[in-house]
Design an enzyme around this catalytic site. Structure first.
Site, PDB file in Angstrom:
ATOM      1  N   MET A 167       0.858  -1.188   0.000  1.00 60.88           N
ATOM      2  CA  MET A 167       0.000   0.000   0.000  1.00 60.88           C
ATOM      3  C   MET A 167       0.896   1.241   0.000  1.00 60.88           C
ATOM      4  O   MET A 167       1.857   1.287   0.764  1.00 60.88           O
ATOM      5  CB  MET A 167      -0.827  -0.040   1.287  1.00 60.88           C
ATOM      6  N   LEU A 212       1.929   7.219   1.580  1.00 62.16           N
ATOM      7  CA  LEU A 212       1.366   8.569   1.557  1.00 62.16           C
ATOM      8  C   LEU A 212       0.007   8.535   0.854  1.00 62.16           C
ATOM      9  O   LEU A 212      -0.072   8.158  -0.319  1.00 62.16           O
ATOM     10  CB  LEU A 212       2.348   9.478   0.800  1.00 62.16           C
ATOM     11  N   GLY A 213      -1.043   8.924   1.592  1.00 61.09           N
ATOM     12  CA  GLY A 213      -2.384   8.796   1.023  1.00 61.09           C
ATOM     13  C   GLY A 213      -3.169  10.090   1.082  1.00 61.09           C
ATOM     14  O   GLY A 213      -2.878  10.982   1.891  1.00 61.09           O
ATOM     15  N   GLY A 216      -6.966  11.729   1.620  1.00 54.22           N
ATOM     16  CA  GLY A 216      -8.305  11.472   2.150  1.00 54.22           C
ATOM     17  C   GLY A 216      -9.332  12.386   1.508  1.00 54.22           C
ATOM     18  O   GLY A 216      -9.002  13.491   1.060  1.00 54.22           O
ATOM     19  N   ASP A 276      -8.605   7.616  -0.044  1.00 57.46           N
ATOM     20  CA  ASP A 276      -9.398   7.094   1.060  1.00 57.46           C
ATOM     21  C   ASP A 276     -10.774   7.749   1.040  1.00 57.46           C
ATOM     22  O   ASP A 276     -10.878   8.978   1.018  1.00 57.46           O
ATOM     23  CB  ASP A 276      -8.698   7.405   2.394  1.00 57.46           C
ATOM     24  N   TYR A 281     -18.784   9.331   4.360  1.00 58.63           N
ATOM     25  CA  TYR A 281     -18.361  10.652   3.881  1.00 58.63           C
ATOM     26  C   TYR A 281     -19.252  11.150   2.738  1.00 58.63           C
ATOM     27  O   TYR A 281     -19.194  12.315   2.380  1.00 58.63           O
ATOM     28  CB  TYR A 281     -16.916  10.648   3.361  1.00 58.63           C
ATOM     29  N   LYS A 304     -15.057   2.309   3.369  1.00 59.82           N
ATOM     30  CA  LYS A 304     -15.348   1.809   4.722  1.00 59.82           C
ATOM     31  C   LYS A 304     -16.825   1.477   4.920  1.00 59.82           C
ATOM     32  O   LYS A 304     -17.700   2.191   4.407  1.00 59.82           O
ATOM     33  CB  LYS A 304     -14.942   2.863   5.770  1.00 59.82           C
ATOM     34  N   HIS A 339     -15.510   0.994   9.668  1.00 63.73           N
ATOM     35  CA  HIS A 339     -15.221   2.409   9.929  1.00 63.73           C
ATOM     36  C   HIS A 339     -15.005   2.700  11.416  1.00 63.73           C
ATOM     37  O   HIS A 339     -14.124   3.476  11.784  1.00 63.73           O
ATOM     38  CB  HIS A 339     -16.358   3.271   9.369  1.00 63.73           C
ATOM     39  N   SER A 380     -10.828   0.443  11.841  1.00 65.05           N
ATOM     40  CA  SER A 380     -10.576   1.873  12.029  1.00 65.05           C
ATOM     41  C   SER A 380     -11.142   2.313  13.377  1.00 65.05           C
ATOM     42  O   SER A 380     -12.116   1.727  13.871  1.00 65.05           O
ATOM     43  CB  SER A 380     -11.237   2.646  10.883  1.00 65.05           C
TER      44      SER A 380
END
Ligand SMILES: NC(=O)c1ccc[n+]([C@@H]2O[C@H](COP(=O)([O-])OP(=O)(O)OC[C@H]3O[C@@H](n4cnc5c(N)ncnc54)[C@H](OP(=O)(O)O)[C@@H]3O)[C@@H](O)[C@H]2O)c1
Length: 313
Positions: free
Chosen positions: A21, A24-25, A27, A52, A57, A86, A119, A169
């Site tokens: 993976m 650095l991601g 969101g 993400d 969301y 999620k 989540h 999470s």
């Protein structure tokens, strides 16, 4: 010698799934749909290869549309991007897990997610209302399902090809340990708030020892007070290494072995947040040892109620 600029391309091996993976991601917890789509596109164009999102969301449709537009330009392919979404609290009942995942995939216009997370460990009353409340305004929890029941249904999604890996999470160390003990498919990722004010060293050490990636959200402190980006230690390191405070925080997060997630609606900050390069070892240590404040910005771990999403009126 390792090039310090390669830090941004760091990949973290996963115990199951797509192999690795990106550390650095980007969101997408952004309230405005147009801003979400523009930001997701800008992130891919700036070099981010991890997006993400989450059912909660309400940004999956925009993230899906942004990816399609970028894929059509031909420079980035689906297999280049690691996509996380999620399962929301109202879908913890095992029979709701697969339909919820399929609904997310449809919005994302994907056949599978690279990572599907529970989540939060809190089950809410099942149904279409994502924020079920009683007459007094209190959340209605669902006592009829355990985290392990939900986890077992998540394991089924891996064998059905709906997602490559699964994770947790907003969990405590104890909750992760319980799932690891009982699971057939171990959590590949534990996704929690983490930054210098909430380093979560115990959880990180446990994750490292058990081949689990700790993904750190609010890596820049979510613009909350007191502002992590204004912390004197961070500002001093940034000046010394000629980087911005955001770049210092992201580098520190990767160099200590976590996978930071950041978010911005602003194209130049999105680019700034990808231009991360390695800090000297003494700067990493100075941040780890020199910052003593301990602050959690998001209270979701206590209740399952999202701390960064305002309640609908
Ligand atoms: N599982 C969970 O419960 C959970 C909870 C929270 C978040 N998350 C995930 O983690 C992601 C990241 O969390 P977060 O939004 O708290 O991240 P963050 O990057 O710590 O905070 C984002 C805030 O920082 C500002 N910012 C970004 N880059 C900046 C820069 N270079 N300089 C100055 N300010 C900057 C942004 O403002 P501008 O937009 O104005 O640039 C925004 O206000 C979310 O999008 C979501 O995907 C998960």
């Amino acid at each position: 010698m390792v090039n310090p600029d390669d830090l941004r391309f760091t990949k973290m091996p996963l115990s199951c799934g797509s192999g690795a993976m990106p550390a650095l991601g980007f969101g997408t917890l952004i309230p405005d749909p147009v801003a979400t789509k523009n930001a997701a596109k800008a992130a891919l164009e700036a070099g981010f290869r991890l997006l993400d999102t989450a059912e909660r969301y309400k940004t999956e449709t925009e993230v899906g549309a942004a990816m399609q537009e970028v894929f059509k330009q031909g420079k980035i392919k689906r297999e280049d991007v690691f996509v996380i979404t999620k399962l929301w609290n109202t879908n913890h009942r095992p029979e709701r897990v697969k339909p919820a995942c399929e609904a997310s995939l449809k919005k994302l216009q994907l056949d599978f997610a690279d990572l599907y997370l529970i989540h939060t460990p809190y089950a809410f009353q099942p149904g279409d209302d994502q924020d079920p409340r009683d007459a007094n305004g209190n959340v209605i929890y669902d006592q009829g399902v355990t985290l392990l029941d939900t986890w077992t249904a998540m394991e089924g999604l891996v064998s059905q090809g709906k997602c490559k890996a699964i994770g947790l999470s907003d969990v405590s160390l104890e909750q992760v340990q319980d799932i690891v003990k009982a699971a057939k498919v171990k959590p590949a990722v534990v996704h929690v708030e983490s930054h210098p004010y909430l380093p979560q060293w115990d959880l990180l050490n446990y994750c490292k020892a058990n081949g689990i990636v700790l993904q750190a959200f609010a890596a820049l402190g979510h613009s909350s007070e007191p502002k992590l980006l204004d912390d004197p230690v961070i500002v001093a390191v940034a000046k010394r290494v000629n980087k911005t405070p955001a770049q210092v925080l992201l580098a520190w997060a990767i160099q200590r072995g976590t996978a930071p997630l950041t978010t911005s609606k602003n194209p130049s900050r999105i680019q700034e947040n990808f231009q991360v390069s390695a800090l000297p070892d003494d700067a990493v240590k100075e941040i780890s040892d020199g910052i003593k404040s301990r602050i959690r910005f998001n209270t979701v771990v206590n209740t399952g109620i999202p701390g960064f999403i305002p309640r609908a009126k």
